[in-house]
Motif scaffolding. Structure first.
Motif, PDB file in Angstrom:
ATOM      1  N   LEU A  14       0.826  -1.206   0.000  1.00 17.32           N
ATOM      2  CA  LEU A  14       0.000   0.000   0.000  1.00 17.32           C
ATOM      3  C   LEU A  14       0.856   1.249   0.000  1.00 17.32           C
ATOM      4  N   TRP A  15       1.864   1.285   0.859  1.00 11.51           N
ATOM      5  CA  TRP A  15       2.743   2.457   0.932  1.00 11.51           C
ATOM      6  C   TRP A  15       3.493   2.681  -0.380  1.00 11.51           C
ATOM      7  N   ASN A  25       4.756   6.550  -1.206  1.00 13.51           N
ATOM      8  CA  ASN A  25       4.987   7.139   0.116  1.00 13.51           C
ATOM      9  C   ASN A  25       6.467   7.477   0.319  1.00 13.51           C
ATOM     10  N   SER A  26       6.754   8.762   0.514  1.00 15.39           N
ATOM     11  CA  SER A  26       8.141   9.192   0.725  1.00 15.39           C
ATOM     12  C   SER A  26       8.495   9.292   2.203  1.00 15.39           C
ATOM     13  N   ASP A  27       7.547   8.947   3.088  1.00 13.72           N
ATOM     14  CA  ASP A  27       7.820   9.024   4.525  1.00 13.72           C
ATOM     15  C   ASP A  27       8.691   7.871   5.005  1.00 13.72           C
ATOM     16  N   ILE A  28       8.687   6.763   4.265  1.00 11.90           N
ATOM     17  CA  ILE A  28       9.498   5.595   4.634  1.00 11.90           C
ATOM     18  C   ILE A  28      10.712   5.532   3.717  1.00 11.90           C
ATOM     19  N   ASP A  29      11.895   5.524   4.319  1.00  9.70           N
ATOM     20  CA  ASP A  29      13.135   5.457   3.538  1.00  9.70           C
ATOM     21  C   ASP A  29      13.622   4.026   3.355  1.00  9.70           C
ATOM     22  N   VAL A  30      13.534   3.227   4.418  1.00 11.93           N
ATOM     23  CA  VAL A  30      14.106   1.877   4.408  1.00 11.93           C
ATOM     24  C   VAL A  30      13.050   0.870   4.855  1.00 11.93           C
ATOM     25  N   TYR A  31      12.928  -0.192   4.088  1.00 10.93           N
ATOM     26  CA  TYR A  31      12.001  -1.286   4.416  1.00 10.93           C
ATOM     27  C   TYR A  31      12.799  -2.513   4.828  1.00 10.93           C
ATOM     28  N   GLN A  32      12.358  -3.158   5.914  1.00  7.37           N
ATOM     29  CA  GLN A  32      12.934  -4.445   6.296  1.00  7.37           C
ATOM     30  C   GLN A  32      12.092  -5.523   5.615  1.00  7.37           C
ATOM     31  N   THR A  33      12.711  -6.291   4.729  1.00  4.48           N
ATOM     32  CA  THR A  33      11.961  -7.163   3.836  1.00  4.48           C
ATOM     33  C   THR A  33      12.280  -8.641   4.035  1.00  4.48           C
ATOM     34  N   ASP A  34      11.259  -9.453   3.885  1.00  8.36           N
ATOM     35  CA  ASP A  34      11.403 -10.901   3.942  1.00  8.36           C
ATOM     36  C   ASP A  34      12.149 -11.377   2.689  1.00  8.36           C
ATOM     37  N   VAL A  35      12.825 -12.502   2.820  1.00  5.00           N
ATOM     38  CA  VAL A  35      13.632 -13.041   1.726  1.00  5.00           C
ATOM     39  C   VAL A  35      12.798 -13.314   0.472  1.00  5.00           C
ATOM     40  N   ILE A  36      11.499 -13.559   0.637  1.00  9.24           N
ATOM     41  CA  ILE A  36      10.650 -13.928  -0.494  1.00  9.24           C
ATOM     42  C   ILE A  36      10.065 -12.738  -1.237  1.00  9.24           C
ATOM     43  N   TRP A  37      10.271 -11.523  -0.752  1.00  9.44           N
ATOM     44  CA  TRP A  37       9.564 -10.378  -1.315  1.00  9.44           C
ATOM     45  C   TRP A  37      10.273  -9.680  -2.464  1.00  9.44           C
ATOM     46  N   ALA A  68      10.521  -5.379  -6.303  1.00 12.72           N
ATOM     47  CA  ALA A  68      11.749  -4.881  -6.945  1.00 12.72           C
ATOM     48  C   ALA A  68      11.562  -3.581  -7.712  1.00 12.72           C
ATOM     49  N   SER A  69      10.453  -3.431  -8.407  1.00 13.78           N
ATOM     50  CA  SER A  69      10.271  -2.260  -9.269  1.00 13.78           C
ATOM     51  C   SER A  69      10.167  -0.957  -8.491  1.00 13.78           C
ATOM     52  N   GLN A  70       9.956  -1.051  -7.188  1.00 16.94           N
ATOM     53  CA  GLN A  70       9.791   0.158  -6.384  1.00 16.94           C
ATOM     54  C   GLN A  70      10.911   0.351  -5.371  1.00 16.94           C
ATOM     55  N   LEU A  71      12.002  -0.385  -5.594  1.00 19.56           N
ATOM     56  CA  LEU A  71      13.149  -0.298  -4.699  1.00 19.56           C
ATOM     57  C   LEU A  71      14.382   0.185  -5.462  1.00 19.56           C
ATOM     58  N   ASN A 106      16.138  -8.605   5.137  1.00 16.13           N
ATOM     59  CA  ASN A 106      17.008  -7.747   4.352  1.00 16.13           C
ATOM     60  C   ASN A 106      16.554  -6.301   4.500  1.00 16.13           C
ATOM     61  N   LEU A 107      17.371  -5.381   4.026  1.00 15.19           N
ATOM     62  CA  LEU A 107      16.995  -3.967   4.036  1.00 15.19           C
ATOM     63  C   LEU A 107      16.998  -3.437   2.614  1.00 15.19           C
ATOM     64  N   ALA A 108      15.912  -2.758   2.275  1.00 15.01           N
ATOM     65  CA  ALA A 108      15.751  -2.179   0.945  1.00 15.01           C
ATOM     66  C   ALA A 108      15.462  -0.695   1.076  1.00 15.01           C
ATOM     67  N   VAL A 109      15.889   0.066   0.081  1.00 15.21           N
ATOM     68  CA  VAL A 109      15.661   1.513   0.065  1.00 15.21           C
ATOM     69  C   VAL A 109      14.534   1.823  -0.914  1.00 15.21           C
ATOM     70  N   SER A 110      13.547   2.540  -0.428  1.00 12.12           N
ATOM     71  CA  SER A 110      12.427   2.926  -1.279  1.00 12.12           C
ATOM     72  C   SER A 110      12.885   3.900  -2.362  1.00 12.12           C
ATOM     73  N   LYS A 111      12.419   3.712  -3.583  1.00  8.97           N
ATOM     74  CA  LYS A 111      12.789   4.641  -4.652  1.00  8.97           C
ATOM     75  C   LYS A 111      12.096   5.995  -4.473  1.00  8.97           C
ATOM     76  N   TYR A 112      11.177   6.071  -3.509  1.00  7.15           N
ATOM     77  CA  TYR A 112      10.496   7.331  -3.219  1.00  7.15           C
ATOM     78  C   TYR A 112      11.155   8.090  -2.065  1.00  7.15           C
ATOM     79  N   SER A 113      12.227   7.533  -1.497  1.00  4.69           N
ATOM     80  CA  SER A 113      12.932   8.192  -0.401  1.00  4.69           C
ATOM     81  C   SER A 113      13.462   9.551  -0.839  1.00  4.69           C
ATOM     82  N   LYS A 114      13.340  10.535   0.055  1.00  6.01           N
ATOM     83  CA  LYS A 114      13.878  11.871  -0.218  1.00  6.01           C
ATOM     84  C   LYS A 114      15.380  11.936   0.055  1.00  6.01           C
TER      85      LYS A 114
END
Length: 422
Positions: free
Chosen positions: A73-74, A79-91, A96-99, A305-313
């Motif tokens: 949803l985010w 959503n640019s309020d979240i910079d880093v997502y903690q992600t499950d190995v299966i995600w 991918a297209s938004q990271l 894992n840790l992923a960076v949102s492509k919407y991060s400021k």
């Protein structure tokens, strides 16, 4: 090998060398359970002191299913309020297209991680998340109770059921009315996919969807595995197990009210913590195989894992934060303080970890039996595949229809899904 302090200082210095010149505010989401949130905050406090940046943690519900739904949803909303997502190995294939592609920024550090874990986070040649800890479940057992009644570790699931009932009955007869034989994750969510995949795989029933895309779940060995699990509920497992996730299972186990438990590594350090009723009374081993031809031990591969949102400021600062948390020193800190399994290969030979968390080097044996969920096959539709699978399993172990009928219906549903999207 033990990392010398000079190496750790150099590694972390390199992580921060390219960091931003001015302080920024960052946010990350985490669904850590147990002491995970506390340890993460301590890691972030060290980062803030070193850099001057500030990091806010947005806590998530422990259910990975709920986390994934919120992430989608985010990200869909940009959503640019979240910079880093903690992600499950299966995600990785689904998000991918938004990271942010981390390939170039992490080329100096990826070589230290297990290659297969890095590969699991690589989609179309782009590294979309950096691993921070890995996971594989084990069988926790009360060694004091097994010794008390002179019984051995079970060699198969069938033996586990027999042993669990024997010890449970004897303990209840001795006055321990609240004890159960076996607790696991029986709620209808991603955790049940993990548990049930282990039952099915260990019984020779396949991987739900095979690596070549074949839908294999509708077979007699898979049905037998689920019928076996149905037989546990209300006999060696409490009826409430149908609503248990990881923490509910651990709660029963750590209060001393279970003989066996299936759970992830984080439960080990909590069980051995000061004040724990089972401190010094338990141990872990690999999950057992099923019975008959094709039976083998199986443990679902997990990890975060840790992923960076492509919407991060602040993507550059977010990348450096990811590298800090994933660094050898911080993975070692997490291992020492929460018994989380590192993704840095050399840490399995670290003397400090071996001394304080002796279970971690032993978890190598568990990894030998690790099996992936079919996320690579299902790609962006994995969540639907998993949801349909855990629904069929939950119906079966709840007594709603037979395993054979539920798996036949599941095969039809997965075939339609495959035809539409795979």
């Amino acid at each position: 090998m033990k990392f010398p302090h000079a190496f750790l200082a150099f590694a972390l210095g390199a992580v921060l060398a390219a960091g931003p010149a001015r302080a920024v505010d960052l946010s990350m989401v985490s669904g850590d359970t147990g002491v995970g949130q506390k340890v993460l905050r301590e890691i972030l406090d060290q980062y803030e002191k070193k850099t001057g940046n500030k990091v806010t943690v947005v806590p998530m519900p422990p259910s990975t299913t709920d986390q994934f739904g919120q992430y989608r949803l985010w990200l869909a909303a940009g959503n640019s309020d979240i910079d880093v997502y903690q992600t499950d190995v299966i995600w990785a294939p689904q998000l991918a297209s938004q990271l942010v592609d981390l390939t170039e920024a992490t080329k100096d550090v990826v070589g230290a991680h297990f290659p297969q874990i890095i590969q699991s986070q690589t989609v179309d040649g782009k590294l979309v998340a950096l691993p921070i800890f890995t996971d594989a479940p084990a069988l926790y057992y009360r060694k004091d109770l097994l010794d008390k009644y002179g019984v051995k570790l079970p060699a198969t699931w069938a033996e586990l059921a027999d042993t669990a009932k024997l010890v449970m009955d004897k303990e209840r007869a001795a006055g321990n009315k609240d004890i159960w034989g076996f607790v696991f994750q029986g709620n209808a969510y991603e955790g049940l996919t993990c548990d049930a995949l282990e039952w099915v795989m260990s019984n020779g029933g396949g991987q739900i969807v095979e690596p070549d895309g074949t839908i294999s779940i509708n077979n007699p060995k898979a049905a037998a595995a689920l019928e076996m699990a149905r037989g546990w509920v209300g006999t060696i497992s409490p009826p409430g197990v149908l609503a248990y996730q990881e923490e509910e299972s651990r709660g029963v186990w750590q209060t001393g009210n279970a003989v066996f438990m299936r759970n992830w590594p984080y439960a080990y350090s909590l069980g051995e913590s000061e004040g724990s009723p089972i401190k010094g009374k338990f141990d872990v081993t690999t999950l057992p195989p099923g019975s008959g031809e094709g039976a083998r031990p199986a443990a679902t591969l997990g990890g975060w894992n840790l992923a960076v949102s492509k919407y991060s400021k602040n993507p550059d600062a977010a990348i450096e934060l990811v590298k800090w948390i994933a660094s050898p020193e911080m993975q070692k800190y997490r291992a020492l303080n929460a018994s989380y399994l590192p993704t840095i290969q050399a840490l399995y030979d670290d003397a400090d970890i071996a001394r304080k968390q002796p279970v971690i080097p032993r978890w190598k044996e568990v990894f030998l039996n690790a099996v992936p969920r079919p996320s690579a096959q299902a790609k962006v539709r994995y969540n639907e595949v998993s949801s349909q699978f855990w629904t069929a399993v939950h119906k079966t172990i709840s007594g709603e229809g037979t395993a054979a009928d539920n798996l036949a219906d599941l095969e039809v549903s997965l075939t339609k899904l495959k035809g539409a999207a795979w």
